[in-house]
Design a protein around this motif. Sequence first.
Motif, PDB file in Angstrom:
ATOM      1  N   PRO A  28       0.822  -1.222   0.000  1.00 42.95           N
ATOM      2  CA  PRO A  28       0.000   0.000   0.000  1.00 42.95           C
ATOM      3  C   PRO A  28       0.852   1.266   0.000  1.00 42.95           C
ATOM      4  N   HIS A  29       1.969   1.229   0.736  1.00 37.75           N
ATOM      5  CA  HIS A  29       2.872   2.374   0.757  1.00 37.75           C
ATOM      6  C   HIS A  29       3.450   2.632  -0.626  1.00 37.75           C
ATOM      7  N   PHE A  30       3.873   1.566  -1.282  1.00 36.82           N
ATOM      8  CA  PHE A  30       4.464   1.688  -2.617  1.00 36.82           C
ATOM      9  C   PHE A  30       3.465   2.265  -3.616  1.00 36.82           C
ATOM     10  N   TRP A  31       2.230   1.745  -3.614  1.00 37.67           N
ATOM     11  CA  TRP A  31       1.245   2.224  -4.578  1.00 37.67           C
ATOM     12  C   TRP A  31       0.806   3.653  -4.258  1.00 37.67           C
ATOM     13  N   GLY A  32       0.803   4.023  -2.982  1.00 42.67           N
ATOM     14  CA  GLY A  32       0.499   5.403  -2.629  1.00 42.67           C
ATOM     15  C   GLY A  32       1.534   6.366  -3.181  1.00 42.67           C
ATOM     16  N   ARG A  33       2.804   6.003  -3.061  1.00 42.17           N
ATOM     17  CA  ARG A  33       3.870   6.844  -3.606  1.00 42.17           C
ATOM     18  C   ARG A  33       3.873   6.817  -5.136  1.00 42.17           C
ATOM     19  N   THR A  34       3.467   5.697  -5.726  1.00 47.15           N
ATOM     20  CA  THR A  34       3.339   5.641  -7.183  1.00 47.15           C
ATOM     21  C   THR A  34       2.272   6.615  -7.661  1.00 47.15           C
ATOM     22  N   LEU A  35       1.159   6.689  -6.930  1.00 51.47           N
ATOM     23  CA  LEU A  35       0.109   7.647  -7.264  1.00 51.47           C
ATOM     24  C   LEU A  35       0.642   9.074  -7.171  1.00 51.47           C
ATOM     25  N   ASP A  36       1.428   9.347  -6.145  1.00 52.48           N
ATOM     26  CA  ASP A  36       2.019  10.682  -6.013  1.00 52.48           C
ATOM     27  C   ASP A  36       2.882  11.017  -7.224  1.00 52.48           C
ATOM     28  N   ALA A  37       3.695  10.050  -7.658  1.00 55.19           N
ATOM     29  CA  ALA A  37       4.565  10.277  -8.816  1.00 55.19           C
ATOM     30  C   ALA A  37       3.739  10.548 -10.072  1.00 55.19           C
ATOM     31  N   LEU A  38       2.638   9.805 -10.238  1.00 55.75           N
ATOM     32  CA  LEU A  38       1.783  10.006 -11.408  1.00 55.75           C
ATOM     33  C   LEU A  38       1.133  11.382 -11.390  1.00 55.75           C
ATOM     34  N   VAL A  39       0.701  11.824 -10.218  1.00 55.92           N
ATOM     35  CA  VAL A  39       0.090  13.147 -10.105  1.00 55.92           C
ATOM     36  C   VAL A  39       1.081  14.229 -10.522  1.00 55.92           C
ATOM     37  N   VAL A  40       2.315  14.114 -10.021  1.00 56.64           N
ATOM     38  CA  VAL A  40       3.345  15.097 -10.368  1.00 56.64           C
ATOM     39  C   VAL A  40       3.604  15.098 -11.871  1.00 56.64           C
ATOM     40  N   MET A  41       3.713  13.903 -12.463  1.00 51.00           N
ATOM     41  CA  MET A  41       3.997  13.824 -13.900  1.00 51.00           C
ATOM     42  C   MET A  41       2.872  14.405 -14.735  1.00 51.00           C
ATOM     43  N   VAL A  42       1.629  14.143 -14.344  1.00 50.01           N
ATOM     44  CA  VAL A  42       0.488  14.654 -15.102  1.00 50.01           C
ATOM     45  C   VAL A  42       0.422  16.175 -15.011  1.00 50.01           C
TER      46      VAL A  42
END
Length: 204
Positions: A38-52
Amino acid sequence: MSRSTPPSTTGLIDAVNGLPVRRHTDTGAYYVRKAGWPHFWGRTLDALVVMVVAGVLMGAVNAANQDLVLGQLSTAMFASTGVYVAVMAAIWFVVVFAYGMVWGSVGSLGDAASGMRSVRTSNGEGFGAWLGGWRAFCWSFAPLYLVVSVAAVFSGSGGDSFETEFTAIDLRSGLAQGQAPVPDATAPAAEQFAEAARQKLPTR
């Protein structure tokens, strides 16, 4: 119960998810780390938000540049590839820093989606907007962060990246919801007895 995580050093586990209960080093208060995936996917979501967000802003600036609406900046970007790259890099780092400020002050979208909160390991307090921005900024220079994060997942870690002074606590754990932790059957008997005595819990 079998877990990939080591026995709890406090002799206690969370009543809901069975994860080890830990202590903040300065205050002694209990907390439960967010589990690895869950921690990993939460940080992955953060990375996607920044990229978008950064991608949208870069596209908007590029379109404005093509129409020469940026004045002297448009001229400079057309005349020099270095200026163009510098402008795009500046947009990227501004977005990263701004998102980090949000993350450090009120929590990121990844935090909200995963039910976690990044805090200081020492006392459980947030680290604030300014430090959050700088942490995010520094992470943008860390290509090994993804490798470290994946390794943390398989080791059962729920720490907030490779920085031991910060951790991601589980806001959906029983402890966070007010439920008392329970003794860890896999913990050494001496540790479990000592912790039970401190908390006035019945020993097994």
